[in-house]
Scaffold this motif. Structure first.
Motif, PDB file in Angstrom:
ATOM      1  N   ALA A 152       0.810  -1.220   0.000  1.00 49.05           N
ATOM      2  CA  ALA A 152       0.000   0.000   0.000  1.00 49.05           C
ATOM      3  C   ALA A 152       0.841   1.267   0.000  1.00 49.05           C
ATOM      4  O   ALA A 152       0.418   2.312  -0.513  1.00 49.05           O
ATOM      5  CB  ALA A 152      -0.943  -0.001   1.203  1.00 49.05           C
ATOM      6  N   LEU A 153       2.045   1.194   0.572  1.00 45.61           N
ATOM      7  CA  LEU A 153       2.964   2.341   0.580  1.00 45.61           C
ATOM      8  C   LEU A 153       4.288   1.979  -0.094  1.00 45.61           C
ATOM      9  O   LEU A 153       5.298   2.629   0.137  1.00 45.61           O
ATOM     10  CB  LEU A 153       3.206   2.814   2.017  1.00 45.61           C
ATOM     11  N   GLY A 154       4.259   0.948  -0.919  1.00 45.22           N
ATOM     12  CA  GLY A 154       5.479   0.477  -1.574  1.00 45.22           C
ATOM     13  C   GLY A 154       5.561   0.881  -3.026  1.00 45.22           C
ATOM     14  O   GLY A 154       5.196   2.002  -3.384  1.00 45.22           O
ATOM     15  N   LYS A 155       6.016  -0.023  -3.870  1.00 42.00           N
ATOM     16  CA  LYS A 155       6.173   0.251  -5.295  1.00 42.00           C
ATOM     17  C   LYS A 155       4.902  -0.159  -6.043  1.00 42.00           C
ATOM     18  O   LYS A 155       4.367  -1.251  -5.839  1.00 42.00           O
ATOM     19  CB  LYS A 155       7.365  -0.512  -5.868  1.00 42.00           C
ATOM     20  N   PHE A 156       4.484   0.705  -6.955  1.00 34.03           N
ATOM     21  CA  PHE A 156       3.265   0.425  -7.693  1.00 34.03           C
ATOM     22  C   PHE A 156       3.389  -0.842  -8.528  1.00 34.03           C
ATOM     23  O   PHE A 156       2.431  -1.598  -8.655  1.00 34.03           O
ATOM     24  CB  PHE A 156       2.906   1.614  -8.592  1.00 34.03           C
ATOM     25  N   ARG A 157       4.567  -1.097  -9.086  1.00 28.93           N
ATOM     26  CA  ARG A 157       4.746  -2.293  -9.902  1.00 28.93           C
ATOM     27  C   ARG A 157       4.509  -3.559  -9.067  1.00 28.93           C
ATOM     28  O   ARG A 157       3.905  -4.532  -9.558  1.00 28.93           O
ATOM     29  CB  ARG A 157       6.153  -2.322 -10.506  1.00 28.93           C
TER      30      ARG A 157
END
Length: 468
Positions: A152-157
């Protein structure tokens, strides 16, 4: 970071309402001591330890720890089930869903990682799945736990890939049936191509409706994703994820997606396609617009969207970095946007519950009270996990602001205040929790003109509580 656009008390209200689901008793004082800048950085980092009472309640929800394969093996009825076996499966699926709903509400109410919980709701809505489709109900909790929450707060990929491979998404949008019609395996329920997921992946999850893709791209992506399937009684997953790559149903020819060549092969074709989508400028803009819309205004300023899209691109889709830029922007602190975002039913119900004290770690609501909160969401037209369409629940004011909804909200405020009559919040307690500036003098004159026992309910049902 510029925080001078609103006064100190309004700043605290703004941060607690936009980065979380509204203040609980003690939150204002804690934020004032910690400092706004430190609080925002802590929320962006996530990972603050959950209070023991919350952790203990969550441990009691046993199905949350089960993988998609374990859920399928334990709860799915066998092929051609008897009426009794099908009934038992239905009862078990309901049990799983009830535990998921409790988990979501408990965390949203009491987790100190409020931004994490806001983003879990945001991304689930963005990558929506509907529970009313048999196995989707069985897997929705694992979907939120494994595909949404960790990223949720990481990388979109990573988020895009986790949702693409999760059996809940594949089952909901029918990609588990998607089969090369020229393959020998194209028979029965795997008769041929199914464009449902590929179309929504382009239109909703990545590029956006105006992202520049064509029908040819939909068809190409559909073929790229042939064979991306789910665990079944006939086909087992290599791990607990529930993802199955059925090579015998995959179209292994070379393809072109968005003008880029995708070399034919196997599952790596889909990974290459997800890489391409995650890095596409249209995706950066689409995601940036939705984040600006959620945190700033229903129609966000163009300059902010451009700024966020640049940050998205330069950080390879780092969601926390994009939010860092958003929270440091002039637009986020613009006085004209303060208390101008109309709360969705989900945000409104949670903000009432937190304001009355259920956001305190040692005052968690009972299971019966959580059931009532779910009932309130049903009444307001936003039941948990039950949005049928893949675009998720609308987030703007035009959908939720109408006379009937306002009357319902006032009625719910009265009910929530009186759920526990021995521990009803007082007007002074609400004033301390929500801030002295929260209600204007005119509202206070109206409140003070009614009997004391009704004042708390009127405060929580006031027009000011409808906005964040």
């Amino acid at each position: 970071m510029k925080i001078a656009a609103v006064d100190a008390s309004e700043t605290i209200t703004h941060v607690l309402d936009r980065l979380g689901f509204g203040p609980a008793p003690g939150d204002r004082q804690q934020l004032e001591q910690e400092g706004v800048e430190s609080y925002i950085q802590r929320q962006l980092a996530g990972g603050t330890e959950e209070p023991a009472v919350l952790a203990d309640r969550l441990k009691g929800l046993s199905t949350l720890a089960l993988s998609p394969v374990a859920l399928f093996d334990r709860y799915a009825a066998p092929p051609r089930p008897t009426p009794e076996q099908r009934q038992n499966e239905n009862l078990r699926r309901v049990q799983v869903l009830e535990e998921v709903e409790r988990s979501r509400l408990l965390r949203a109410l009491a987790s100190p990682n409020q931004l994490q919980e806001v983003m879990v709701d945001f991304w689930f809505n963005h990558f929506n799945v509907f529970v009313g489709k048999r196995f989707t109900m069985l897997w929705v909790g694992a979907y939120e736990q494994e595909a949404i929450r960790p990223h949720a707060l990481g990388k979109f990929r990573d988020l895009l890939g986790a949702t693409a491979k999760h059996p809940a998404m594949s089952f909901y949008l029918d990609n588990w049936r998607n089969t090369d019609p020229a393959s020998a395996a194209a028979k029965g329920q795997f008769k041929g191509l199914n464009e449902n997921y590929a179309r929504e992946l382009l239109e909703l999850h990545a590029l956006g409706v105006d992202g520049g893709y064509t029908q040819a791209d939909v068809e190409s992506l559909t073929r790229i994703l042939t064979g991306w399937s789910v665990v079944s009684h006939q086909q087992q997953s290599a791990d607990g994820s529930g993802f199955v790559f059925a090579r015998e149903r995959h179209d292994s020819q070379d393809k072109v997606l968005l003008g880029e060549a995708i070399t034919g092969g196997g599952v790596e074709e889909g990974e290459a396609a997800l890489d391409l989508l995650a890095q596409h400028p249209a995706t950066a803009r689409h995601i940036s617009y939705k984040l600006a819309q959620h945190f700033v205004a229903d129609t966000p300023p163009e300059a902010l969207v451009n700024q966020l899209a640049e940050r998205f691109t330069s950080t390879d889709g780092d969601i926390a970095a994009v939010l860092q830029t958003l929270f440091a922007s002039d637009a986020f602190w613009q006085p004209s946007y303060y208390q101008q975002k109309f709360k969705t039913p989900y945000h409104y119900v949670l903000s009432l519950a937190r304001a009355r004290g259920w956001g305190q770690a040692n005052v968690l609501p009972s299971d019966q009270s959580l059931k009532r909160l779910k009932g309130f969401l049903n009444q307001l037209g936003m039941p948990l996990y039950r949005c049928r369409t893949p675009d998720g629940y609308p987030q703007g004011q035009t959908t939720w602001l109408n006379a009937e909804a306002m009357l319902q909200r006032v009625s719910l405020a009265v009910t929530i205040v009186n759920i526990d009559r021995d521990n009803r919040p007082t007007p002074d307690a609400l004033k301390e929790t929500l801030g002295t500036q929260f209600w204007p003098a005119e509202t206070w004159r109206i409140i003070e003109s009614v009997p004391a026992g009704q004042q708390a309910a009127l405060l929580l049902g006031s027009p000011e509580m409808m906005y964040r």
